[in-house]
Design an enzyme around this catalytic site. Structure first.
Site, mmCIF file in Angstrom:
data_model
loop_
_atom_site.group_PDB
_atom_site.id
_atom_site.type_symbol
_atom_site.label_atom_id
_atom_site.label_comp_id
_atom_site.label_asym_id
_atom_site.label_seq_id
_atom_site.Cartn_x
_atom_site.Cartn_y
_atom_site.Cartn_z
ATOM 1 N N HIS A 1 -10.856 9.628 7.157
ATOM 2 C CA HIS A 1 -10.476 8.218 7.319
ATOM 3 C C HIS A 1 -10.057 7.983 8.754
ATOM 4 C CE1 HIS A 1 -10.041 4.275 6.102
ATOM 5 N NE2 HIS A 1 -8.583 4.162 6.608
ATOM 6 N N ARG B 1 -0.878 8.851 9.185
ATOM 7 C CA ARG B 1 -0.437 7.445 9.561
ATOM 8 C C ARG B 1 0.066 6.553 8.061
ATOM 9 N NH1 ARG B 1 -3.747 2.780 8.759
ATOM 10 N NH2 ARG B 1 -5.538 4.438 8.206
ATOM 11 N N GLU C 1 0.851 -1.101 0.021
ATOM 12 C CA GLU C 1 0.125 -0.171 0.097
ATOM 13 C C GLU C 1 1.004 1.315 0.087
ATOM 14 O OE1 GLU C 1 -3.628 0.181 2.434
ATOM 15 O OE2 GLU C 1 -2.922 -1.957 2.986
ATOM 16 N N HIS D 1 -8.832 9.705 3.252
ATOM 17 C CA HIS D 1 -8.258 8.426 2.703
ATOM 18 C C HIS D 1 -8.591 8.929 1.223
ATOM 19 C CE1 HIS D 1 -7.886 4.625 0.496
ATOM 20 N NE2 HIS D 1 -7.685 4.114 1.778
ATOM 21 N N ARG E 1 -0.539 8.918 1.888
ATOM 22 C CA ARG E 1 -1.781 9.213 1.656
ATOM 23 C C ARG E 1 -1.989 10.863 1.530
ATOM 24 N NH1 ARG E 1 -5.297 4.959 5.160
ATOM 25 N NH2 ARG E 1 -4.499 3.259 3.833
HETATM 26 C C1 SIN Z 1 -7.232 0.544 3.066
HETATM 27 O O1 SIN Z 1 -7.298 -0.818 2.724
HETATM 28 O O2 SIN Z 1 -6.697 1.248 2.139
HETATM 29 C C2 SIN Z 1 -7.252 1.194 4.284
HETATM 30 C C3 SIN Z 1 -5.956 0.497 5.214
HETATM 31 C C4 SIN Z 1 -5.675 1.578 6.256
HETATM 32 O O3 SIN Z 1 -6.413 2.749 6.509
HETATM 33 O O4 SIN Z 1 -4.761 1.556 6.808
#
Ligand code: SIN
Length: 541
Positions: A348, A383, A125, A241, A287
């Protein structure tokens, strides 16, 4: 400063229950803390709704350096970069070093993570320099963790789960916490008394009009702790997010960042892949970088969304790998295998929270906090993806160990004979405005003035509007939805106060009147307590 207690009470006249540990909240942090604490004593776990909350909806997964070529040092480095200079390095080191052990414990409890070639499958991610995210059920990781932990808690003879109960206020006397006062859906009060009280009430996404957060996530723990004199840290840092579904009339459903980890791309409405020019990690930049670039792309094209394109993902059966995303989009006529998905950033994750130390203790004796409700500067100003479930496990565990060591060594009889009372707060005029309309007014103000882009004039306007809403909120507190709305108002005011104080931009806090990160003056945390605030220097590694 508002009244210490939202309701009048006298313990002598109130129903009481006693335990060694009181845990409030039933996400990953609360359930894990309860299971761990149950090894040392009787646990009462209060929850507004078991199996509801942000843990359950977590998709992408849980990050941990378990891959053969990975190391905790790598995980640490990525977390520090995402945190934009405000992570407490010692706290992050605890997280990344202890995380793999806690995950093995979760697996021993029955969690089934997805596997590939005889090993746990790992995805990627934003902000991660390598694949290190475990997932379950494709993109239903939170649901699997909640299933396992809730099952273990319900089967545990030392844990009593009280469902459909709303904590109203912490019971304190001379800086010592003795448990909490809670309300059932009909408005009746019970005092839950304990030798150690653990807040695991999650974040506060419902302060915003647009959020991925569950409707139960209303900042209750933070507001209760604040009323009880706890310190609140980093309240200005809220994470947006990048990819929530943006379809008129549809909820802002999360579309996991893992789809970008597997190769999905972001396009503006003219089909231009704008992230390539913004950051070397493109769609996998931290993010805050992606969310801001999306807003710029939306402004440049006078659009309210950009496109998420999953077609570049190679070698995966999308409905199997991302069943939640597939079904959610399908409900709105979007086939993720062929169609572009309209997305926009929404609120988020709350990086701020109740200030704790490395053992989860707050400045109020006997009061502990873990998970999203707490703040130890693990996440800094922004985060790193999939670090939150890990935070819940690692500090849920630590807190139970610490609460066991430091809990009050007093008898149940002592707790049952506590003399505590509070007069009905002096705001008894009947409320004329509808409580849900006031909640929406808070959410609209926060979204308009205290969202992804902030400035002094807007923040001042927000404070004035919140003050006016606060006057309309005055009135007797007889129902849980009134408690929640007052809590949302309290947390909104804290976020706005801190956002006004921080005259720079960093991580999840962007001030268009102070667009630069200012390390000279602002490697500091803002700590709010009552009506006052203080700056605390960022600890060096
Ligand atoms: C996501 O699956 O994008 C959210 C995961 C997160 O907020 O750490």
């Amino acid at each position: 400063m508002e009244a210490r207690y939202l309701v009048g009470f006298d313990l002598a006249q109130t129903d009481k229950q006693v335990a060694d540990f009181l845990v409030i909240g039933s996400g990953v942090a609360g359930l894990f803390a309860a299971i761990k604490a149950s090894q040392h004593g009787r646990v009462l776990l209060l929850t507004k709704e078991l199996l509801e909350g942000n843990t359950r909806y977590a998709q992408g997964g849980i990050a941990a350096a378990i891959g053969p070529a990975d190391s905790w040092q790598g995980h640490l480095a990525d977390t520090l970069v995402a945190g934009a200079g405000l992570c407490d390095e010692a706290a992050v080191t605890i997280l990344v070093q202890e995380g793999p052990t806690r995950i093995r414990e979760l697996i021993a409890l029955g969690a089934r993570f997805d596997r590939q070639d005889d090993a746990i499958a790992l995805t990627k991610e934003g902000g991660h320099s390598r694949r290190r995210i475990l997932h379950a059920g494709g993109d239903a990781t939170g649901l699997e963790i909640e299933r396992v932990l809730a099952g273990a808690a319900l089967a545990n003879a030392n844990i009593r789960v009280v469902d459909h109960i709303y904590a109203v206020d912490l019971l304190t006397d001379q800086g010592q916490c003795y448990g909490a006062l809670a309300m059932n859906p009909a408005g009746a009060l019970t005092a839950y008394l304990a030798k150690a009280t653990i807040l695991a009430t999650g974040g506060a996404g419902q302060v915003y009009k647009h959020t991925t957060n569950s409707s139960v996530v209303t900042g209750d723990g933070l507001a209760m702790a604040y009323r009880a004199g706890a310190e609140v840290m980093d309240a200005e840092f809220f994470q947006f997010h990048p990819t929530a579904l943006h379809v008129a009339g549809a909820p802002n459903a999360l579309i996991t960042e893992a789809v970008r980890g597997e190769g999905a791309q972001l396009l503006d409405i003219n089909n231009r892949r704008f992230m390539l020019a913004v950051h070397p990690m493109a769609e996998l930049a931290p993010r805050n970088v992606v969310a801001r670039a999306m807003v710029q792309a939306m402004e440049a094209t006078a659009s309210d969304h950009v496109w998420l394109d999953m077609r570049p993902i190679q070698g995966l059966d999308l409905p199997t790998r991302f069943p939640t995303v597939f079904k959610t989009c399908q409900r709105y006529g979007i086939d993720i295998r062929h169609d572009l998905i309209p997305v926009a950033p929404v609120a988020h994750y709350f990086m701020g929270g109740i200030r704790i130390n490395y053992q989860g203790r707050t400045n109020v004796r006997g009061l502990y906090a873990c998970g999203e409700a707490s703040c130890l500067a693990i996440h800094g100003a922004n985060r790193l993806a999939s670090n939150s479930l890990l935070d819940g496990l690692v500090f849920g565990h630590r807190i139970a160990e610490c609460a066991q060591r430091y809990r009050l060594h007093i008898s149940d009889e002592y707790l049952l004979q506590l003399k505590l009372s509070a007069p009905e707060p002096a705001r008894l005029a009947k409320r004329t405005a509808d409580i849900m309309e006031l909640r929406q007014a808070i959410q609209q103000t926060m979204w308009r003035e205290v969202g992804l882009t902030r400035n002094a004039a807007g923040l001042e306007r927000a404070l004035a509007e919140l003050q006016a809403i606060g006057r309309q909120l005055a009135g007797p507190v007889e129902q849980p939805d009134q408690v929640e709305t007052i809590n949302l108002h309290t947390v909104s005011t804290l976020i706005t106060r801190a956002a006004l104080l921080r005259t720079e931009s960093r991580g999840g806090h962007f001030r268009e009147d102070f667009p630069e990160q200012n390390d000279q003056d602002w490697l500091k945390h803002i700590v709010l307590q009552g009506d006052s605030w203080a700056l605390v220097e960022q600890k060096r590694g």
